[in-house]
Design an enzyme around this catalytic site. Structure first.
Site, PDB file in Angstrom:
ATOM      1  N   ASP A  35      -3.681 -18.324  16.399  1.00  0.00           N
ATOM      2  CA  ASP A  35      -3.816 -19.212  17.546  1.00  0.00           C
ATOM      3  C   ASP A  35      -4.695 -20.404  17.229  1.00  0.00           C
ATOM      4  O   ASP A  35      -4.438 -21.524  17.654  1.00  0.00           O
ATOM      5  CB  ASP A  35      -4.444 -18.451  18.709  1.00  0.00           C
ATOM      6  N   ALA A  36      -5.764 -20.124  16.467  1.00  0.00           N
ATOM      7  CA  ALA A  36      -6.698 -21.197  16.139  1.00  0.00           C
ATOM      8  C   ALA A  36      -5.972 -22.287  15.349  1.00  0.00           C
ATOM      9  O   ALA A  36      -6.138 -23.486  15.607  1.00  0.00           O
ATOM     10  CB  ALA A  36      -7.861 -20.632  15.333  1.00  0.00           C
ATOM     11  N   LEU A  85     -16.788  -9.400   9.918  1.00  0.00           N
ATOM     12  CA  LEU A  85     -17.659  -8.772   8.926  1.00  0.00           C
ATOM     13  C   LEU A  85     -17.552  -9.441   7.573  1.00  0.00           C
ATOM     14  O   LEU A  85     -16.468  -9.831   7.141  1.00  0.00           O
ATOM     15  CB  LEU A  85     -17.283  -7.294   8.771  1.00  0.00           C
ATOM     16  N   GLU A 116     -17.576   4.110   8.881  1.00  0.00           N
ATOM     17  CA  GLU A 116     -16.369   4.356   9.688  1.00  0.00           C
ATOM     18  C   GLU A 116     -15.160   3.852   8.929  1.00  0.00           C
ATOM     19  O   GLU A 116     -15.260   2.883   8.185  1.00  0.00           O
ATOM     20  CB  GLU A 116     -16.460   3.579  11.016  1.00  0.00           C
ATOM     21  N   LYS A 118     -12.102   1.609   8.167  1.00  0.00           N
ATOM     22  CA  LYS A 118     -11.759   0.276   8.636  1.00  0.00           C
ATOM     23  C   LYS A 118     -10.272   0.285   8.973  1.00  0.00           C
ATOM     24  O   LYS A 118      -9.417   0.301   8.097  1.00  0.00           O
ATOM     25  CB  LYS A 118     -12.065  -0.770   7.577  1.00  0.00           C
ATOM     26  N   ASP A 120      -6.718  -0.900  10.042  1.00  0.00           N
ATOM     27  CA  ASP A 120      -5.995  -2.150   9.847  1.00  0.00           C
ATOM     28  C   ASP A 120      -5.108  -2.378  11.074  1.00  0.00           C
ATOM     29  O   ASP A 120      -3.961  -1.968  11.120  1.00  0.00           O
ATOM     30  CB  ASP A 120      -5.142  -2.050   8.578  1.00  0.00           C
ATOM     31  N   TYR A 231     -14.913   1.500  18.506  1.00  0.00           N
ATOM     32  CA  TYR A 231     -16.003   1.629  17.536  1.00  0.00           C
ATOM     33  C   TYR A 231     -17.312   0.964  17.965  1.00  0.00           C
ATOM     34  O   TYR A 231     -18.279   0.988  17.209  1.00  0.00           O
ATOM     35  CB  TYR A 231     -15.584   1.122  16.165  1.00  0.00           C
ATOM     36  N   LYS A 319     -13.808  -3.496   1.402  1.00  0.00           N
ATOM     37  CA  LYS A 319     -12.347  -3.539   1.294  1.00  0.00           C
ATOM     38  C   LYS A 319     -11.939  -3.030  -0.081  1.00  0.00           C
ATOM     39  O   LYS A 319     -12.386  -3.563  -1.093  1.00  0.00           O
ATOM     40  CB  LYS A 319     -11.850  -4.981   1.463  1.00  0.00           C
ATOM     41  N   CYS A 412      32.267  -4.302   0.163  1.00  0.00           N
ATOM     42  CA  CYS A 412      31.422  -3.114   0.133  1.00  0.00           C
ATOM     43  C   CYS A 412      31.490  -2.468  -1.254  1.00  0.00           C
ATOM     44  O   CYS A 412      32.576  -2.216  -1.764  1.00  0.00           O
ATOM     45  CB  CYS A 412      31.869  -2.120   1.202  1.00  0.00           C
ATOM     46  N   CYS A 415      33.501   1.068  -0.619  1.00  0.00           N
ATOM     47  CA  CYS A 415      34.876   1.217  -0.139  1.00  0.00           C
ATOM     48  C   CYS A 415      35.645  -0.091  -0.241  1.00  0.00           C
ATOM     49  O   CYS A 415      36.806  -0.149   0.152  1.00  0.00           O
ATOM     50  CB  CYS A 415      34.887   1.729   1.297  1.00  0.00           C
ATOM     51  N   CYS A 430      28.976  -3.175   6.342  1.00  0.00           N
ATOM     52  CA  CYS A 430      30.318  -2.746   5.970  1.00  0.00           C
ATOM     53  C   CYS A 430      30.963  -2.258   7.269  1.00  0.00           C
ATOM     54  O   CYS A 430      30.453  -1.339   7.903  1.00  0.00           O
ATOM     55  CB  CYS A 430      30.250  -1.607   4.961  1.00  0.00           C
ATOM     56  N   CYS A 435      33.870   4.542   5.711  1.00  0.00           N
ATOM     57  CA  CYS A 435      33.228   4.297   4.408  1.00  0.00           C
ATOM     58  C   CYS A 435      32.478   5.564   3.981  1.00  0.00           C
ATOM     59  O   CYS A 435      31.698   6.114   4.762  1.00  0.00           O
ATOM     60  CB  CYS A 435      32.270   3.112   4.514  1.00  0.00           C
TER      61      CYS A 435
HETATM   62  S1  IVH Z   1     -17.260  -3.469  13.623  1.00  0.00           S
HETATM   63  C1  IVH Z   1     -19.177  -8.089  14.014  1.00  0.00           C
HETATM   64  N1  IVH Z   1     -15.907  -1.306  13.039  1.00  0.00           N
HETATM   65  O1  IVH Z   1     -12.571  -5.265  11.029  1.00  0.00           O
HETATM   66  C2  IVH Z   1     -17.887  -7.375  13.890  1.00  0.00           C
HETATM   67  N2  IVH Z   1     -14.789  -3.395  12.849  1.00  0.00           N
HETATM   68  O2  IVH Z   1     -14.126  -8.336  10.331  1.00  0.00           O
HETATM   69  C3  IVH Z   1     -18.079  -5.899  14.090  1.00  0.00           C
HETATM   70  N3  IVH Z   1     -12.449  -3.207  12.173  1.00  0.00           N
HETATM   71  O3  IVH Z   1     -12.447  -7.807  13.400  1.00  0.00           O
HETATM   72  C4  IVH Z   1     -16.827  -5.159  13.807  1.00  0.00           C
HETATM   73  N4  IVH Z   1     -12.387  -1.021  12.024  1.00  0.00           N
HETATM   74  O4  IVH Z   1     -11.023  -5.822  13.787  1.00  0.00           O
HETATM   75  C5  IVH Z   1     -15.870  -2.655  13.122  1.00  0.00           C
HETATM   76  N5  IVH Z   1     -14.855   0.710  12.582  1.00  0.00           N
HETATM   77  C6  IVH Z   1     -14.810  -0.638  12.679  1.00  0.00           C
HETATM   78  C7  IVH Z   1     -13.636  -1.368  12.390  1.00  0.00           C
HETATM   79  C8  IVH Z   1     -13.668  -2.760  12.490  1.00  0.00           C
HETATM   80  C9  IVH Z   1     -11.683  -2.143  11.898  1.00  0.00           C
HETATM   81  C10 IVH Z   1     -11.969  -4.618  12.097  1.00  0.00           C
HETATM   82  C11 IVH Z   1     -12.272  -5.421  13.310  1.00  0.00           C
HETATM   83  C12 IVH Z   1     -13.006  -6.666  12.842  1.00  0.00           C
HETATM   84  C13 IVH Z   1     -12.790  -6.611  11.350  1.00  0.00           C
HETATM   85  C14 IVH Z   1     -14.042  -7.007  10.594  1.00  0.00           C
END
Ligand code: IVH
Length: 672
Positions: A35-36, A85, A116, A118, A120, A231, A319, A412, A415, A430, A435
């Site tokens: 969006d940005a 993050l 925790e 992460k 996706d 979270y 990551k 195909c 067939c 097809c 087939c």
């Molecule tokens: S804490 C200040 N915890 O990772 C941001 N983020 O850039 C604090 N994400 O946009 C985020 N699992 O969408 C946090 N257990 C988790 C997460 C999590 C996925 C995503 C979140 C955030 C991106 C970090």
């Protein structure tokens, strides 16, 4: 780049083109820019046009009402910015992070971390007023997100009211944050349904989740398999929390879904160990994670560490290396699927990707191959995401000399029938219903996706097919251990086991049988809806096309295809044969409509309701035994009418069907 060198005229044309295709992609599941980015380009175009009014073209997005991003979804300001993050990608940089934390906090303090997964997915904020869900928004640019309140309400894992203890007052205002995601099992089912509908599937669960949340019609979101892990807390009036660990416990105790694998650890070495362990175990999860998030546990320490440019100094995203590798694409093959769709796939020089040997990868369709410009003989980048099929990301240029762009064959490969590409679909097909590939692929689909027969998979079916032992689903149930023992590698025990699990699969519910029958455009969701609506194959076979139209989400095209399929004699013979063999031809407990005071009644909702989302109204009616369908017919008991109703109201009046207001709905549901 071109903005600096291009003339205003060519730049405006370029911007128009980019923005128009971005708008077109916006409501699909594959938005092509953030969006940005859209806002930035839109503003640039608007500025250009105001400087050079002669450049305003009729197809400019600035001339189209509703094209401005602010009019697509309402924008909402976050109570506090949703930051992002900083990443670390090695143990070395992880240790650096810990050193920095230690330096800033002083050497004597104990420092604990919460780790925790992460997820996706898509970051969202949920607002609760006096314990009731009041607003849901996407992260957006961190300051302002999109108001997707009705969409997030349809996700079952989002509580509509927070849980409180008997005398506990909920906070006046509570904001929690989390990640919406599509579980891998759901992603597979969703992809399957998209393919059955002839639609382009999302390339990965994250895009599927993001596309599902950003639908204009919440009813579409409601039909997507989404979930959420919460979270964090943005704001919680009157609640004293002292650590991230405590925050997670508090969230869990108040009805929010928090990830069960979060851990509190006392040293950065333990964090590194946890990361290694999770990296190897990520494939066991039913959702995709691309790393772990590490947070300093104490909220006081977090406050003292503060943030830099919206990125907290107290947290990092670790990551992992993407699960990708380079290898040679030997050849592009075509597999003709059970619906006749031509699926191109890549034969690769075997390569290790994230601990697994990969020698084949999917290539989706011709358009996709040529967009990526992948050719036979190329060195390609291959990526594996979770346990989803490996994908070819793109070629490592240059192409080998003399290589040519890929073209689908005109006939195909099995067939020889002439290949067709239906208008508006991306897949080549097809058209030959006889087939040979269809029979084989239908059987593979039957044992794997539909009946989920233990120990009986694609290889089994292919071998038996090649030996002429298997041509249709009923054949499967007539196999004897003795027949299997004639095959190499099948002893007494393994033959008995295979035939036994085939017999045991007969208890699989009716909706799975429906899915396995390979009715055009009937995937998981439609199979379940049909089973729920009709309750038995007899009722379904007897249904006139108008009755089929009452099934949720069906539409005239699909209704006709379903009716046609059952009208075909070969197909009804197949159903009878399977019934005689003992397969389920009527709905089980979980597929049957609920018995209640509204049993036998059928409602249609049109327009926007004030106090309920459509999904809530539907769920409440169904909980009392009623059916809720999409189209008005003679069988409709009543049409519930909200703000700006559609043509369904007129149809109801024409047919003399009772029209109910939202108040009438409330008394029907006993809530007023
Ligand atoms: S804490 C200040 N915890 O990772 C941001 N983020 O850039 C604090 N994400 O946009 C985020 N699992 O969408 C946090 N257990 C988790 C997460 C999590 C996925 C995503 C979140 C955030 C991106 C970090």
């Amino acid at each position: 780049m071109s903005s600096r060198t291009a003339t205003p005229k060519t730049r405006a044309a370029e911007l128009r083109k980019t923005l128009n295709s971005a708008s077109a992609a916006y409501y699909t599941d594959e938005p092509i820019m953030t969006d940005a980015e859209f806002d930035r380009l839109y503003d640039e175009l608007a500025a250009l046009e105001s400087e050079h009014p002669d450049l305003v073209a009729p197809d400019s997005p600035t001339q189209r009402v509703g094209a401005a991003p602010s009019e697509r979804f309402r924008k909402v300001e976050h109570l506090a910015p949703m930051g992002s993050l900083e990443k670390v990608t090695s143990e070395e940089t992880l240790v650096k992070f810990a050193d920095d934390v230690r330096k800033r906090l002083g050497t004597d303090e104990p420092i604990a971390y919460v780790v925790e997964p992460k997820i996706d997915g898509l970051a969202v904020s949920l607002l609760y007023e006096n314990g009731a869900y009041a607003r849901g928004a996407t992260r957006g640019d961190g300051e302002r997100g999109e108001d997707v309140t009705p969409n997030l309400r349809t996700i079952r894992a989002v509580p509509l009211t927070m849980t409180t203890k008997s005398r506990e007052q909920p906070p006046g205002l509570l904001e929690v944050r989390g990640e919406v995601f599509m579980p891998l099992s759901g992603f597979r089912a969703f992809t399957e349904q998209q393919a059955a509908d002839g639609k382009k599937a999302a390339p990965n669960p994250r895009n599927a989740a993001a596309g599902s949340v950003r639908q204009l019609d919440p009813a579409i979101t409601a039909n997507r398999p989404l979930s959420i892990w919460i979270y964090g807390v943005g704001q919680a009036d009157g609640v004293e929390l002292t650590s991230q660990w405590e925050t997670l416990q508090w969230l869990r105790a108040h009805g929010f879904r928090t990830n069960p694998f979060a851990e509190r650890l006392d040293s950065i070495e333990d964090v590194a160990r946890a990361s290694r362990e999770w990296e190897t175990r990520r494939a066991e999860l039913d959702y995709e994670i691309d790393g772990i998030v590490i947070k300093v546990d104490s909220l006081d320490q977090q406050r003292r560490l503060g943030a830099l440019h919206g990125r907290p100094r107290w947290a990092r995203a670790y990551k992992w290396a993407p699960m990708s590798a380079q290898t040679k694409l030997r050849k592009i093959h075509i597999r003709v699927g059970r619906t006749g769709a031509l699926n191109p796939w890549a034969e690769l020089e075997p390569v290790q990707v994230g601990g697994v040997t990969v020698s084949t990868a999917t290539l989706h369709n011709e358009e996709d191959i040529n967009r990526k410009d992948v050719r036979e003989g190329d060195t390609v980048v291959v990526q594996r995401a979770g346990d989803v099929i490996p994908q070819v990301v793109g070629p490592v240029l240059p192409h080998p000399r003399g290589s040519k762009p890929f073209r689908m064959p005109a006939n195909c490969p099995l067939c020889d029938a002439e290949i067709v590409k239906p208008e508006g679909e991306v897949m080549h097909r097809c058209p030959n219903r006889a087939c040979p590939s269809r029979g084989l692929e239908t059987l593979i689909h039957w044992v794997q996706a539909a009946m989920d027969i233990e120990g009986v998979g694609e290889q089994f079916v292919r071998r038996l097919w090649d030996h002429g032992l298997l041509r249709s689903m009923p054949d499967l149930y007539r196999l004897t251990p003795e027949q299997l023992q004639e095959l190499d590698g099948y002893g007494e025990i393994s033959s008995a086991k295979a035939t036994e699990s085939i017999q045991e699969s007969k208890v699989q519910p009716f909706s799975r049988v429906l899915l396995g029958l390979n009715i055009p455009k009937v995937g998981w969701v439609m199979a379940r809806n049909l089973a729920r609506h009709f309750g038995s194959v007899d009722a379904l076979m007897a249904a006139a096309p108008e009755e089929l139209l009452e099934v949720e989400g069906i539409g005239p095209d699909r209704a006709e295809l379903v009716a046609e399929w059952f009208a075909d004699e070969d197909n009804s013979r197949l159903v009878e044969e399977l019934r005689a063999l003992g397969l389920q031809m009527s709905s089980g407990e979980e597929e049957r409509p609920i018995e209640g005071p509204l049993s036998g009644k059928q409602y249609v909702i049109t327009g926007t309701l004030e106090s309920w989302s459509r999904e809530e109204a539907k769920a409440s009616l169904e909980a009392l035994g009623a059916k809720v369908s999409d189209s008005v017919s003679g069988k409709t008991t009543g049409v519930i009418v909200g703000e700006s109703p559609g043509s369904k109201l007129q149809k109801a009046q024409k047919l003399g069907v009772e029209v109910l207001s939202e108040d009438a709905l409330a008394s029907l549901l006993g809530t007023r």
